[in-house]
Design a protein around this motif. Sequence first.
Motif, PDB file in Angstrom:
ATOM      1  N   GLY A  33     -12.007 -11.248   2.957  1.00 41.19           N
ATOM      2  CA  GLY A  33     -11.236 -10.312   2.173  1.00 41.19           C
ATOM      3  C   GLY A  33     -11.647  -8.881   2.153  1.00 41.19           C
ATOM      4  N   LEU A  34     -12.730  -8.758   2.393  1.00 40.18           N
ATOM      5  CA  LEU A  34     -13.334  -7.460   2.463  1.00 40.18           C
ATOM      6  C   LEU A  34     -12.819  -6.759   3.771  1.00 40.18           C
ATOM      7  N   GLU A  35     -12.850  -7.511   4.845  1.00 42.01           N
ATOM      8  CA  GLU A  35     -12.345  -7.075   6.041  1.00 42.01           C
ATOM      9  C   GLU A  35     -11.089  -6.607   6.078  1.00 42.01           C
ATOM     10  N   THR A  36     -10.256  -7.503   5.274  1.00 51.53           N
ATOM     11  CA  THR A  36      -8.887  -6.820   5.252  1.00 51.53           C
ATOM     12  C   THR A  36      -8.808  -5.698   4.393  1.00 51.53           C
ATOM     13  N   LEU A  37      -9.262  -5.638   3.326  1.00 44.75           N
ATOM     14  CA  LEU A  37      -9.498  -4.391   2.688  1.00 44.75           C
ATOM     15  C   LEU A  37     -10.019  -3.029   3.307  1.00 44.75           C
ATOM     16  N   ARG A  38     -10.986  -3.427   4.057  1.00 48.50           N
ATOM     17  CA  ARG A  38     -11.499  -2.381   5.097  1.00 48.50           C
ATOM     18  C   ARG A  38     -10.486  -1.887   6.020  1.00 48.50           C
ATOM     19  N   THR A  39      -9.566  -3.008   6.524  1.00 47.48           N
ATOM     20  CA  THR A  39      -8.984  -2.184   7.727  1.00 47.48           C
ATOM     21  C   THR A  39      -7.376  -1.953   7.637  1.00 47.48           C
ATOM     22  N   THR A  40      -7.153  -1.987   6.359  1.00 43.38           N
ATOM     23  CA  THR A  40      -5.300  -1.871   6.173  1.00 43.38           C
ATOM     24  C   THR A  40      -5.360  -0.862   4.987  1.00 43.38           C
ATOM     25  N   THR A  41      -4.371  -0.113   5.046  1.00 44.08           N
ATOM     26  CA  THR A  41      -3.763   0.634   3.779  1.00 44.08           C
ATOM     27  C   THR A  41      -2.633  -0.094   2.910  1.00 44.08           C
ATOM     28  N   ASP A  42      -2.034  -1.031   3.847  1.00 48.80           N
ATOM     29  CA  ASP A  42      -0.931  -1.831   3.110  1.00 48.80           C
ATOM     30  C   ASP A  42      -1.144  -2.385   1.845  1.00 48.80           C
ATOM     31  N   LEU A  43      -0.579  -2.038   0.813  1.00 45.87           N
ATOM     32  CA  LEU A  43      -0.836  -2.430  -0.544  1.00 45.87           C
ATOM     33  C   LEU A  43      -0.704  -3.960  -0.732  1.00 45.87           C
ATOM     34  N   ALA A  44       0.553  -4.726  -0.266  1.00 45.46           N
ATOM     35  CA  ALA A  44       0.579  -6.125  -0.442  1.00 45.46           C
ATOM     36  C   ALA A  44      -0.518  -6.740   0.305  1.00 45.46           C
ATOM     37  N   GLU A  45      -1.110  -6.376   1.487  1.00 47.72           N
ATOM     38  CA  GLU A  45      -2.053  -6.902   1.982  1.00 47.72           C
ATOM     39  C   GLU A  45      -3.314  -6.771   1.227  1.00 47.72           C
ATOM     40  N   ARG A  46      -3.456  -5.641   0.668  1.00 41.54           N
ATOM     41  CA  ARG A  46      -4.742  -5.392  -0.034  1.00 41.54           C
ATOM     42  C   ARG A  46      -4.817  -6.175  -1.308  1.00 41.54           C
ATOM     43  N   GLN A  47      -3.540  -6.377  -2.093  1.00 44.06           N
ATOM     44  CA  GLN A  47      -3.561  -7.016  -3.217  1.00 44.06           C
ATOM     45  C   GLN A  47      -3.603  -8.587  -2.933  1.00 44.06           C
ATOM     46  N   GLU A  48      -3.426  -9.280  -1.709  1.00 42.38           N
ATOM     47  CA  GLU A  48      -3.449 -10.556  -1.486  1.00 42.38           C
ATOM     48  C   GLU A  48      -5.150 -10.672  -1.158  1.00 42.38           C
ATOM     49  N   ALA A  49      -5.931  -9.876  -0.493  1.00 39.12           N
ATOM     50  CA  ALA A  49      -7.106  -9.832  -0.122  1.00 39.12           C
ATOM     51  C   ALA A  49      -7.872  -9.882  -1.480  1.00 39.12           C
ATOM     52  N   VAL A  50      -7.788  -8.958  -2.506  1.00 37.80           N
ATOM     53  CA  VAL A  50      -8.379  -8.796  -3.635  1.00 37.80           C
ATOM     54  C   VAL A  50      -8.097 -10.034  -4.336  1.00 37.80           C
ATOM     55  N   ALA A  51      -6.747 -10.721  -4.481  1.00 38.92           N
ATOM     56  CA  ALA A  51      -6.368 -12.111  -5.007  1.00 38.92           C
ATOM     57  C   ALA A  51      -7.561 -12.924  -4.704  1.00 38.92           C
ATOM     58  N   GLN A  52      -7.613 -13.094  -3.284  1.00 44.30           N
ATOM     59  CA  GLN A  52      -8.574 -14.112  -2.726  1.00 44.30           C
ATOM     60  C   GLN A  52     -10.070 -13.858  -2.786  1.00 44.30           C
ATOM     61  N   ILE A  53     -10.504 -12.873  -3.040  1.00 48.24           N
ATOM     62  CA  ILE A  53     -12.039 -12.734  -3.528  1.00 48.24           C
ATOM     63  C   ILE A  53     -12.115 -12.842  -5.096  1.00 48.24           C
ATOM     64  N   SER A  54     -11.081 -12.327  -5.841  1.00 55.57           N
ATOM     65  CA  SER A  54     -11.064 -12.635  -7.350  1.00 55.57           C
ATOM     66  C   SER A  54     -11.134 -14.369  -7.721  1.00 55.57           C
ATOM     67  N   LEU A  55     -10.249 -15.054  -6.915  1.00 49.76           N
ATOM     68  CA  LEU A  55     -10.284 -16.523  -7.316  1.00 49.76           C
ATOM     69  C   LEU A  55     -11.848 -17.228  -6.727  1.00 49.76           C
ATOM     70  N   ASP A  56     -12.229 -16.512  -5.780  1.00 45.72           N
ATOM     71  CA  ASP A  56     -13.694 -17.121  -5.384  1.00 45.72           C
ATOM     72  C   ASP A  56     -14.536 -16.747  -6.347  1.00 45.72           C
ATOM     73  N   ILE A  57     -14.544 -15.497  -7.135  1.00 44.60           N
ATOM     74  CA  ILE A  57     -15.639 -15.194  -7.942  1.00 44.60           C
ATOM     75  C   ILE A  57     -15.260 -16.223  -9.125  1.00 44.60           C
ATOM     76  N   SER A  58     -13.803 -16.219  -9.409  1.00 40.50           N
ATOM     77  CA  SER A  58     -13.600 -17.107 -10.773  1.00 40.50           C
ATOM     78  C   SER A  58     -14.176 -18.782 -10.527  1.00 40.50           C
ATOM     79  N   GLU A  59     -14.195 -18.970  -9.282  1.00 41.19           N
ATOM     80  CA  GLU A  59     -14.461 -20.411  -9.101  1.00 41.19           C
ATOM     81  C   GLU A  59     -15.951 -20.700  -8.904  1.00 41.19           C
ATOM     82  N   ASN A  60     -16.573 -19.447  -8.462  1.00 38.44           N
ATOM     83  CA  ASN A  60     -18.182 -19.819  -8.332  1.00 38.44           C
ATOM     84  C   ASN A  60     -19.159 -19.086  -9.349  1.00 38.44           C
ATOM     85  N   VAL A  61     -18.619 -18.384 -10.198  1.00 39.08           N
ATOM     86  CA  VAL A  61     -19.129 -17.675 -11.132  1.00 39.08           C
ATOM     87  C   VAL A  61     -20.405 -17.065 -11.032  1.00 39.08           C
TER      88      VAL A  61
END
Length: 537
Positions: free
Chosen positions: A460-488
């Motif tokens: 997810g960080l790789e996507t955030l690092r390499t694109t300015t597209d808002l939709a792609e960045r939102q999806e990447a953050v959602a992926q990271i946030s889900l991982d954090i929720s699951e692994n606490v």
Amino acid sequence: MGLLLGSAACGGGDGDDNGPAQEGTVEDVSEQGDPVEGGEITVGLEAETNSWLPGEGSFSNSGTTVAYAIYDPLIKRTAEGDFRPYLAESMEPNADLTVWTLKLRPNVQFHDGTPLNAQALKTIFDEYLTAPTSNVKNTLADVTALNVVDDLTVEYVLAQTNAAFPSVLTGSPGWPFSPTAAAAAGEDAGANPVGTGPFQFVSWQRDSAFVVEKNDNYWQEGLPHLDGITFRPIPDEDTRVSSLQSGDIDAMQTLRQSTVQRARDLDGVDNYEYLGNNAGGSIINSSIAPFDDLRVRQALAYAIDQPALIDVIGGTGLTPAATQYFSPDSPFYSEKAAEAFPTYDMEQAQELYDDYINDPQRSDGEPVGTDLAFTYRCPPDPTLNELSQLYQNFWSQLGMDVSLETVEQAAHVQNGISKDYEVQCWRVGDEQDPYVTLKNAFTEGPLNFTGYTSPEIADGLETLRTTTDLAERQEAVAQISLDISENVPNLFTGYTLTDIAVRDVVKNVDGWTFPDGTEGDGVPGAQAMWGFVWTTE
């Protein structure tokens, strides 16, 4: 973006334009009127700061609000959540986002009369910000060089594409200070700050008063309005509130929900509130046993009753329960992550806990059936003491032996950086670009306080690092946030409603703008741009 509450008539928005309404929204502050020149104010701070030199100082919320008086950030955040030049005149990337060219405004001087130019930025970068002892060198790790192009232009050359790089320059790596003055002061540079800001340093009596006076040579015509400010660290919340009520101070910052509620009830006081991404909670040292085991971290999470915790800190009716690093009004909030974050379920918590302690292969090497024993740490604040006791009560019901320890704020932060803790209270989240926030928190480095990393976060960080597209960045953050929720790796209580409470003679606390008139982002984290403030007294 953050939701602004209790806005001023002159700038700052009205709350309705900045996201959905939240519980506890207050009425507008008093009539602002036209700017008034002159006068001095005293501001009560949450805490003292160890040093005022970027790269050396640990600038928490209280330190940053003082810094905005003496330093100008190269980049700031707009009311819409974009990052734009402030002290800088422009900043543009090349096609693949690996070189960012920053142009300075002409004729800007530091308080010592030396010029802010490209060479000054290079000296600051080479000799201070990236020095071995710098506490921001990891934040700047992607910058391989800062090259001088001409007298007012530099290039930040990055090792790799970074779409979020401008966000870095909103923090202390982007607060230019006089390299001439710093070199002359040597080891005392952190006690003698010299910036380009609206106010210049007069004196600092540690733990008592930091005094600044008007910069008559300020580059923004008509600013500042005030003649001077005295910043006073007043760590005790009750004392800070009573000092405001008595008129001993004119303004105070707070990140405590119970204090916000009390400040709302004071006569003759305006409250500049902001609910952003900052959230209270706890960090778990996942790099050590038994907290390296997911079952233990999940058990800790399922055993806490968030509404009860929020009630203890005085946030009931003020702040919603937090589930991730981004609040519901942020474009990076994830419903999936919110649904996945563990909610209060003692039966589930007990099952996870029992499964771990009865596992012959448990990571702590203790005999089967041995209950966990650990220490929970928090600074010595009465509200935080109550919060710690409630955590202790929840976890003790599972069979855990939880000791409580109070640690002074400076040592508490250092314990987090060095991972010299088991579980401790903490604040997470900020208003920076999500790449910066999540990279600091979940990659190798001193700001990864929990020690947690994962392939999903790295992707997810790789996507955030390499694109300015808002939709792609939102999806990447959602992926990271889900991982954090699951692994606490950390726990949450509620989002933090911050407040700068002022006597109503103090005006325009959240009404700052960019030099071209673009509306700024107000007072996130109880941090004000003091050059725009005036007093009618």
